[in-house]
Design an enzyme around this catalytic site. Structure first.
Site, PDB file in Angstrom:
ATOM      1  N   TYR A  87      -0.903  10.941  23.205  1.00  0.00           N
ATOM      2  CA  TYR A  87      -0.034  10.422  22.149  1.00  0.00           C
ATOM      3  C   TYR A  87      -0.816   9.558  21.162  1.00  0.00           C
ATOM      4  O   TYR A  87      -0.480   9.489  19.989  1.00  0.00           O
ATOM      5  CB  TYR A  87       1.077   9.540  22.749  1.00  0.00           C
ATOM      6  CG  TYR A  87       2.333  10.264  23.141  1.00  0.00           C
ATOM      7  CD1 TYR A  87       2.306  11.264  24.111  1.00  0.00           C
ATOM      8  CD2 TYR A  87       3.557   9.937  22.564  1.00  0.00           C
ATOM      9  CE1 TYR A  87       3.462  11.908  24.488  1.00  0.00           C
ATOM     10  CE2 TYR A  87       4.721  10.575  22.938  1.00  0.00           C
ATOM     11  CZ  TYR A  87       4.679  11.563  23.898  1.00  0.00           C
ATOM     12  OH  TYR A  87       5.819  12.201  24.263  1.00  0.00           O
ATOM     13  N   LYS A 146      -2.915  16.617  36.360  1.00  0.00           N
ATOM     14  CA  LYS A 146      -3.445  17.979  36.285  1.00  0.00           C
ATOM     15  C   LYS A 146      -4.937  17.871  36.584  1.00  0.00           C
ATOM     16  O   LYS A 146      -5.802  18.218  35.773  1.00  0.00           O
ATOM     17  CB  LYS A 146      -3.149  18.562  34.878  1.00  0.00           C
ATOM     18  CG  LYS A 146      -3.459  20.023  34.717  1.00  0.00           C
ATOM     19  CD  LYS A 146      -2.472  20.960  35.394  1.00  0.00           C
ATOM     20  CE  LYS A 146      -2.947  22.395  35.278  1.00  0.00           C
ATOM     21  NZ  LYS A 146      -2.190  23.338  36.120  1.00  0.00           N
ATOM     22  N   ASP A 155       2.423  21.107  36.963  1.00  0.00           N
ATOM     23  CA  ASP A 155       3.175  22.374  36.945  1.00  0.00           C
ATOM     24  C   ASP A 155       3.993  22.521  38.227  1.00  0.00           C
ATOM     25  O   ASP A 155       5.173  22.875  38.208  1.00  0.00           O
ATOM     26  CB  ASP A 155       2.232  23.574  36.711  1.00  0.00           C
ATOM     27  CG  ASP A 155       0.975  23.544  37.563  1.00  0.00           C
ATOM     28  OD1 ASP A 155       0.733  22.545  38.263  1.00  0.00           O
ATOM     29  OD2 ASP A 155       0.213  24.539  37.528  1.00  0.00           O
ATOM     30  N   ASP A 213       6.884  12.118  29.704  1.00  0.00           N
ATOM     31  CA  ASP A 213       7.883  12.485  28.689  1.00  0.00           C
ATOM     32  C   ASP A 213       8.591  13.771  29.119  1.00  0.00           C
ATOM     33  O   ASP A 213       9.823  13.852  29.107  1.00  0.00           O
ATOM     34  CB  ASP A 213       7.169  12.694  27.343  1.00  0.00           C
ATOM     35  CG  ASP A 213       8.140  13.079  26.246  1.00  0.00           C
ATOM     36  OD1 ASP A 213       9.213  12.442  26.167  1.00  0.00           O
ATOM     37  OD2 ASP A 213       7.840  14.010  25.473  1.00  0.00           O
ATOM     38  N   ASP A 261      12.686  14.326  30.933  1.00  0.00           N
ATOM     39  CA  ASP A 261      13.771  15.143  30.363  1.00  0.00           C
ATOM     40  C   ASP A 261      14.238  16.164  31.398  1.00  0.00           C
ATOM     41  O   ASP A 261      15.434  16.406  31.556  1.00  0.00           O
ATOM     42  CB  ASP A 261      13.292  15.901  29.112  1.00  0.00           C
ATOM     43  CG  ASP A 261      13.606  15.155  27.818  1.00  0.00           C
ATOM     44  OD1 ASP A 261      13.595  13.909  27.844  1.00  0.00           O
ATOM     45  OD2 ASP A 261      13.853  15.817  26.795  1.00  0.00           O
TER      46      ASP A 261
HETATM   47  C1  IPM Z   1      10.883   9.596  24.516  1.00  0.00           C
HETATM   48  C2  IPM Z   1      10.850  10.371  23.223  1.00  0.00           C
HETATM   49  C3  IPM Z   1       9.676   9.892  22.394  1.00  0.00           C
HETATM   50  C4  IPM Z   1       8.400  10.187  23.186  1.00  0.00           C
HETATM   51  C5  IPM Z   1       9.614  10.504  20.980  1.00  0.00           C
HETATM   52  C6  IPM Z   1      10.877  10.256  20.192  1.00  0.00           C
HETATM   53  C7  IPM Z   1       8.415  10.046  20.219  1.00  0.00           C
HETATM   54  O1  IPM Z   1      10.819  11.730  23.466  1.00  0.00           O
HETATM   55  O2  IPM Z   1      10.945   8.355  24.478  1.00  0.00           O
HETATM   56  O3  IPM Z   1      10.873  10.239  25.567  1.00  0.00           O
HETATM   57  O4  IPM Z   1       7.885  11.305  23.124  1.00  0.00           O
HETATM   58  O5  IPM Z   1       7.929   9.280  23.862  1.00  0.00           O
HETATM   59 MG    MG Z   2      11.082  12.282  25.498  1.00  0.00          MG
END
Ligand code: IPM
Ligand code: MG
Length: 372
Positions: A142, A189, A221, A245, A249
């Protein structure tokens, strides 16, 4: 307790959900005699529109002078669809994390009893899941150097980690595991990436200081597969920025909706609390965004300052709202008229009157009450 809280609603549904969290925090302040002061500031696409800067200095100064930050969401489709944009809303959030040194992002994931049937995953697989993800937040790909060749045909993003960056979050993850189920899983990884091999080495060394915690390693993975095959195997997950990240999700599917997942971003000096979801532009202004992630982020804020009974009351309110289907459409199959604001009001009322009857709450908040 006196707390100055910066509120950064950001873009899209950000302001709708954070205003519910503020409502709930105000109810807590009045029930427990605290003094919370809220100050709003712009960040993200809205700040680009106003100041051509996704993180205006005024916002950053405010964050540096407050006790904690409540963050909404960031992002706007006009930038997502324009890869050539030089100024992007997300830069505001990333710079904020970096400037404030918020290196540890803690994302709790749990399967709520009331929502077991709502997840696309089978009930017996998710029941009992309780994971705490420790995502490194200010390093890795990042923040590494980014390059685009002059002809625009070659691009690169550098992924870099130092021992110090790994150590400081690893200690937090092990300490958390000591208070939980005594297991840390490092996701990396290491069969391919040099940075991952450094993570393995450093984390294995640190594990020596925490003999009561089992350290396990998984390639990312495989971890992505294990997360939906058998999520109960996880206790504390420790991982770098990008993997964290993605995996968080994925993990949100276990809870039933990404609209439920809160997070705390902690540094040595500052702390910020934010839902893990994005700005959900399609839902903006419609009253359908789930405010629970923001409300639970507010609960994490209170815990950060040792206000555990206060946080617990919020969690009980959230549980009750889920049980009674006082929820937005992402998880509500029973009623179609429960808005973002209604969920906030329900939890606010619960804080004011925790012993009130279920029936009254349900009727009042669905607008069917004969009492009011
Ligand atoms: C998160 C989001 C952020 C990230 C984005 C909005 C930059 O997806 O906080 O998970 O990738 O960290
Ligand atoms: Mg995110």
């Amino acid at each position: 307790m006196k707390l100055n809280i910066a509120v950064l609603p950001g873009d899209g549904i950000g302001s709708e959900v954070t205003s519910q969290a503020v409502k709930v925090l105000k109810a807590i302040a009045s029930e427990f005699n605290h003094n919370f002061k809220f100050t709003n500031a712009d960040v993200g696409a809205i700040a680009i529109d106003k100041y051509n800067n996704p993180l205006p200095e005024k916002t950053l100064d405010l964050c540096r002078s407050t006790d904690a930050i409540l963050f909404g969401a960031i992002g706007h489709p006009k930038y997502d669809n324009d890869p050539s944009a030089k100024v992007r809303p997300e830069q505001g959030l990333l710079r904020l994390r970096k400037e404030l040194g918020l290196f540890a992002n803690i994302r709790p994931v749990q399967a709520y009893e009331a929502l077991l049937d709502k997840s696309p995953l089978k009930k017996h697989i998710i029941k009992g899941t309780d994971i705490s993800i420790y995502r490194e937040l200010t390093g890795g790909i990042y923040f590494g150097e980014k390059q685009l060749s002059k002809d625009g045909n070659v691009a690169s993003d550098l992924c870099e980690y130092s021992r110090k960056e790994i150590e400081r979050i690893a200690h937090l993850a092990f300490k958390a595991a000591q208070m939980r189920k005594h297991k840390v899983t490092l996701i990396d990884k290491a069969n391919v990436l040099e940075t991952s091999r450094l993570w393995r080495k450093v984390v294995a060394e640190i594990a020596e200081d925490y003999k009561d915690v089992i350290l396990d390693f998984l390639f990312v993975d495989n971890a992505a597969m294990q997360m939906i095959l058998n999520p109960k195997q996880f206790d504390v997950i420790l991982t770098e920025n990008m993997f964290g990240d993605i995996i968080s999700d994925e993990a949100s599917v276990i809870g039933g909706s990404i609209g439920l997942l809160a997070s705390a971003s902690i540094g040595e000096k500052y702390a910020m609390f934010e839902p893990i979801h994005g700005s959900f532009p399609q839902a903006t202004g419609k009253g359908i965004a789930n405010p629970v992630a923001s409300i639970l982020s507010a609960a994490m804020l209170l815990e950060h300052f040792g206000l555990f009974s206060e946080a617990e009351l919020i969690r009980l309110g959230v549980d009750k709202s889920l049980k009674l289907n006082i929820s937005t459409p992402d998880i509500n199959t029973k009623y179609d008229n429960v808005t973002t604001g209604k969920v906030g009001e329900f939890i606010e009322d619960f804080i004011n009157n925790p012993s009130d009857t279920n029936m009254n709450f349900t009727n009042i908040h669905l607008g069917q009450s004969t009492i009011i």
